[in-house]
Design a protein around this motif. Structure first.
Motif, PDB file in Angstrom:
ATOM      1  N   GLY A 120      39.254  47.830  49.985  1.00  0.00           N
ATOM      2  CA  GLY A 120      40.645  48.413  49.630  1.00  0.00           C
ATOM      3  C   GLY A 120      41.365  47.402  48.894  1.00  0.00           C
ATOM      4  O   GLY A 120      42.136  47.673  48.216  1.00  0.00           O
ATOM      5  N   PHE A 121      41.019  46.376  49.031  1.00  0.00           N
ATOM      6  CA  PHE A 121      41.815  44.920  48.342  1.00  0.00           C
ATOM      7  C   PHE A 121      41.315  44.653  47.156  1.00  0.00           C
ATOM      8  O   PHE A 121      39.982  44.437  47.044  1.00  0.00           O
ATOM      9  N   THR A 122      42.076  44.613  45.902  1.00  0.00           N
ATOM     10  CA  THR A 122      41.672  44.174  44.899  1.00  0.00           C
ATOM     11  C   THR A 122      42.160  42.859  44.396  1.00  0.00           C
ATOM     12  O   THR A 122      43.364  42.918  43.987  1.00  0.00           O
ATOM     13  N   LYS A 124      43.270  39.792  42.315  1.00  0.00           N
ATOM     14  CA  LYS A 124      43.476  39.591  40.716  1.00  0.00           C
ATOM     15  C   LYS A 124      43.575  37.979  40.647  1.00  0.00           C
ATOM     16  O   LYS A 124      43.105  37.546  39.446  1.00  0.00           O
ATOM     17  N   GLN A 125      44.148  37.365  41.489  1.00  0.00           N
ATOM     18  CA  GLN A 125      44.448  36.019  41.227  1.00  0.00           C
ATOM     19  C   GLN A 125      44.257  35.225  42.715  1.00  0.00           C
ATOM     20  O   GLN A 125      44.657  35.705  43.570  1.00  0.00           O
ATOM     21  N   GLU A 127      44.899  31.393  44.741  1.00  0.00           N
ATOM     22  CA  GLU A 127      45.630  30.489  44.750  1.00  0.00           C
ATOM     23  C   GLU A 127      45.109  29.902  45.869  1.00  0.00           C
ATOM     24  O   GLU A 127      45.115  30.112  46.851  1.00  0.00           O
TER      25      GLU A 127
ATOM     26  N   THR B  70      53.589  31.686  47.420  1.00  0.00           N
ATOM     27  CA  THR B  70      52.942  32.714  46.559  1.00  0.00           C
ATOM     28  C   THR B  70      53.174  32.180  45.187  1.00  0.00           C
ATOM     29  O   THR B  70      53.846  31.363  44.846  1.00  0.00           O
ATOM     30  N   ALA B  71      52.319  33.090  44.354  1.00  0.00           N
ATOM     31  CA  ALA B  71      52.116  32.413  42.866  1.00  0.00           C
ATOM     32  C   ALA B  71      53.519  32.674  42.291  1.00  0.00           C
ATOM     33  O   ALA B  71      53.860  31.877  41.292  1.00  0.00           O
ATOM     34  N   PHE B  96      47.469  37.861  51.619  1.00  0.00           N
ATOM     35  CA  PHE B  96      47.033  38.660  50.313  1.00  0.00           C
ATOM     36  C   PHE B  96      48.653  39.214  50.024  1.00  0.00           C
ATOM     37  O   PHE B  96      49.266  39.802  50.738  1.00  0.00           O
ATOM     38  N   ASP B  99      50.516  42.966  44.027  1.00  0.00           N
ATOM     39  CA  ASP B  99      51.645  42.604  42.832  1.00  0.00           C
ATOM     40  C   ASP B  99      52.425  44.001  42.750  1.00  0.00           C
ATOM     41  O   ASP B  99      53.531  43.810  42.043  1.00  0.00           O
ATOM     42  N   VAL B 105      50.320  40.558  53.234  1.00  0.00           N
ATOM     43  CA  VAL B 105      49.677  40.418  54.801  1.00  0.00           C
ATOM     44  C   VAL B 105      48.888  39.255  54.821  1.00  0.00           C
ATOM     45  O   VAL B 105      48.453  38.661  54.111  1.00  0.00           O
ATOM     46  N   VAL B 129      46.148  32.000  48.964  1.00  0.00           N
ATOM     47  CA  VAL B 129      46.938  33.265  48.711  1.00  0.00           C
ATOM     48  C   VAL B 129      46.104  34.020  47.756  1.00  0.00           C
ATOM     49  O   VAL B 129      45.987  33.644  46.575  1.00  0.00           O
ATOM     50  N   ILE B 130      45.809  35.212  47.829  1.00  0.00           N
ATOM     51  CA  ILE B 130      45.127  36.203  46.831  1.00  0.00           C
ATOM     52  C   ILE B 130      46.069  37.086  46.439  1.00  0.00           C
ATOM     53  O   ILE B 130      46.649  37.976  47.441  1.00  0.00           O
ATOM     54  N   SER B 131      46.287  37.495  45.150  1.00  0.00           N
ATOM     55  CA  SER B 131      47.125  38.322  44.706  1.00  0.00           C
ATOM     56  C   SER B 131      46.455  39.586  44.014  1.00  0.00           C
ATOM     57  O   SER B 131      45.198  39.216  43.412  1.00  0.00           O
ATOM     58  N   GLY B 132      46.768  40.874  43.987  1.00  0.00           N
ATOM     59  CA  GLY B 132      46.071  41.763  43.420  1.00  0.00           C
ATOM     60  C   GLY B 132      46.827  43.137  43.962  1.00  0.00           C
ATOM     61  O   GLY B 132      47.972  43.265  44.129  1.00  0.00           O
ATOM     62  N   LYS B 133      45.983  44.364  44.085  1.00  0.00           N
ATOM     63  CA  LYS B 133      46.580  45.308  44.575  1.00  0.00           C
ATOM     64  C   LYS B 133      45.864  45.532  46.183  1.00  0.00           C
ATOM     65  O   LYS B 133      44.892  45.546  46.302  1.00  0.00           O
ATOM     66  N   CYS B 134      46.806  46.061  46.927  1.00  0.00           N
ATOM     67  CA  CYS B 134      46.530  46.305  48.246  1.00  0.00           C
ATOM     68  C   CYS B 134      45.781  47.650  48.422  1.00  0.00           C
ATOM     69  O   CYS B 134      45.856  48.302  47.476  1.00  0.00           O
ATOM     70  N   ARG B 135      45.705  47.925  49.780  1.00  0.00           N
ATOM     71  CA  ARG B 135      45.091  48.981  49.924  1.00  0.00           C
ATOM     72  C   ARG B 135      45.770  50.596  49.539  1.00  0.00           C
ATOM     73  O   ARG B 135      45.327  51.462  48.901  1.00  0.00           O
ATOM     74  N   LYS B 138      46.276  50.598  45.560  1.00  0.00           N
ATOM     75  CA  LYS B 138      44.917  50.707  44.737  1.00  0.00           C
ATOM     76  C   LYS B 138      45.236  51.701  43.832  1.00  0.00           C
ATOM     77  O   LYS B 138      45.138  52.961  44.146  1.00  0.00           O
TER      78      LYS B 138
END
Lengths: 139, 139
Positions: A120-122, A124-125, A127, B70-71, B96, B99, B105, B129-135, B138
């Motif tokens: 469910g987590f996508t 993108k970046q 760090e 965070t970024a 995570f 965005d 989380v 730290v990973i950024s993107g779309k969460c559950r 999505k």
DNA sequence: GTAACTGCAAAATATTTGCATCCTT
DNA sequence: AAGGATGCAAATATTTTGCAGTTAC
């Protein structure tokens, strides 16, 4: 070096001004990251604080520099290596912050491993910031 | 839960006050990280901004919470899981940041892989730290 | 009762915006 | 000449500090 800087600015369709050249020189001169304050100091407060903000902002937009997030939340800026397009940063290297001297460097040779996220987590970046003691401050 | 919070405060030799209990409740109630502003809002601006700053500061000092870099360099705070001693944080899980909704989380189940650093660098803390779309967000 | 914590006011910092002027192309 | 960049002033936003009053233990 002069020419390289001008090329870099031209490549990104930014006009060549004293502040931009000077600030780029700073970044190229040292292998680390710079905080806003560092830049003001090392340019001898020659440029208005606002100009520095705006210069950094435009470098960010053009993908020339990127920010490094640190745990103490001081904002640091570093040169993007290459494939950072306008609006997209693709730094997949590790950043190292020294707890002693505060120096922040990009460990370009250390690649961030791919992480498997829960369903469910996508991503993108990614760090990755490691703090500890750097070469110079090593006990 | 009330009792757990009081125990946590006692354990760290912090007196049990309304603001501390309330803010800890917030952290325990949700599995994510909170920005300073979130805390103000979710407490209904009941506490002085300064109190929130000082509360977060003392939680940090005691190793109850830690910051997440965070970024976009917005400061987020999250509960330390366990073995964070006073002045030492040992979070080795991935964070995570979404965005879209901005939610942050801790992915406790995702462990940060060990990174081999160049000679001379001694790591103490690793942040990922990973950024993107969460559950929820999505596409 | 004492030490620690809070709220208010205010100071110190940091960042953003508007606008007139100056510089680059 | 035209558009963009700079500097200054000022508006906002963020964080810290001092101190008197209040609360926890």
């Amino acid at each position: 070096m002069e020419a390289a800087i001008q090329d870099l600015l031209k490549k990104h369709r930014l006009s060549i001004t004293e502040s931009r050249v000077k600030i780029l020189e700073l970044f190229l001169a040292q292998q680390g990251a710079l905080a806003h304050g560092d830049i003001e100091k090392r340019t001898g407060e020659k440029f208005d604080r606002v100009t520095v903000y705006r210069t950094l902002q435009s470098f960010m937009n053009k993908g020339i520099i990127h920010t490094i997030p640190t745990a103490d939340n001081s904002i640091r800026y570093a040169l993007c290596k290459d494939n950072c397009a306008e609006g997209h940063h693709h730094d997949n290297h590790v950043h190292f912050v020294c707890d002693d001297c505060g120096n922040t460097v990009c460990l370009d040779e250390v690649t961030i491993p791919t992480i498997k996220l829960p369903l469910g987590f996508t991503p993108k970046q990614v760090e990755m910031v490691i703090s500890g003691k750097c070469r110079e401050c090593k006990g």
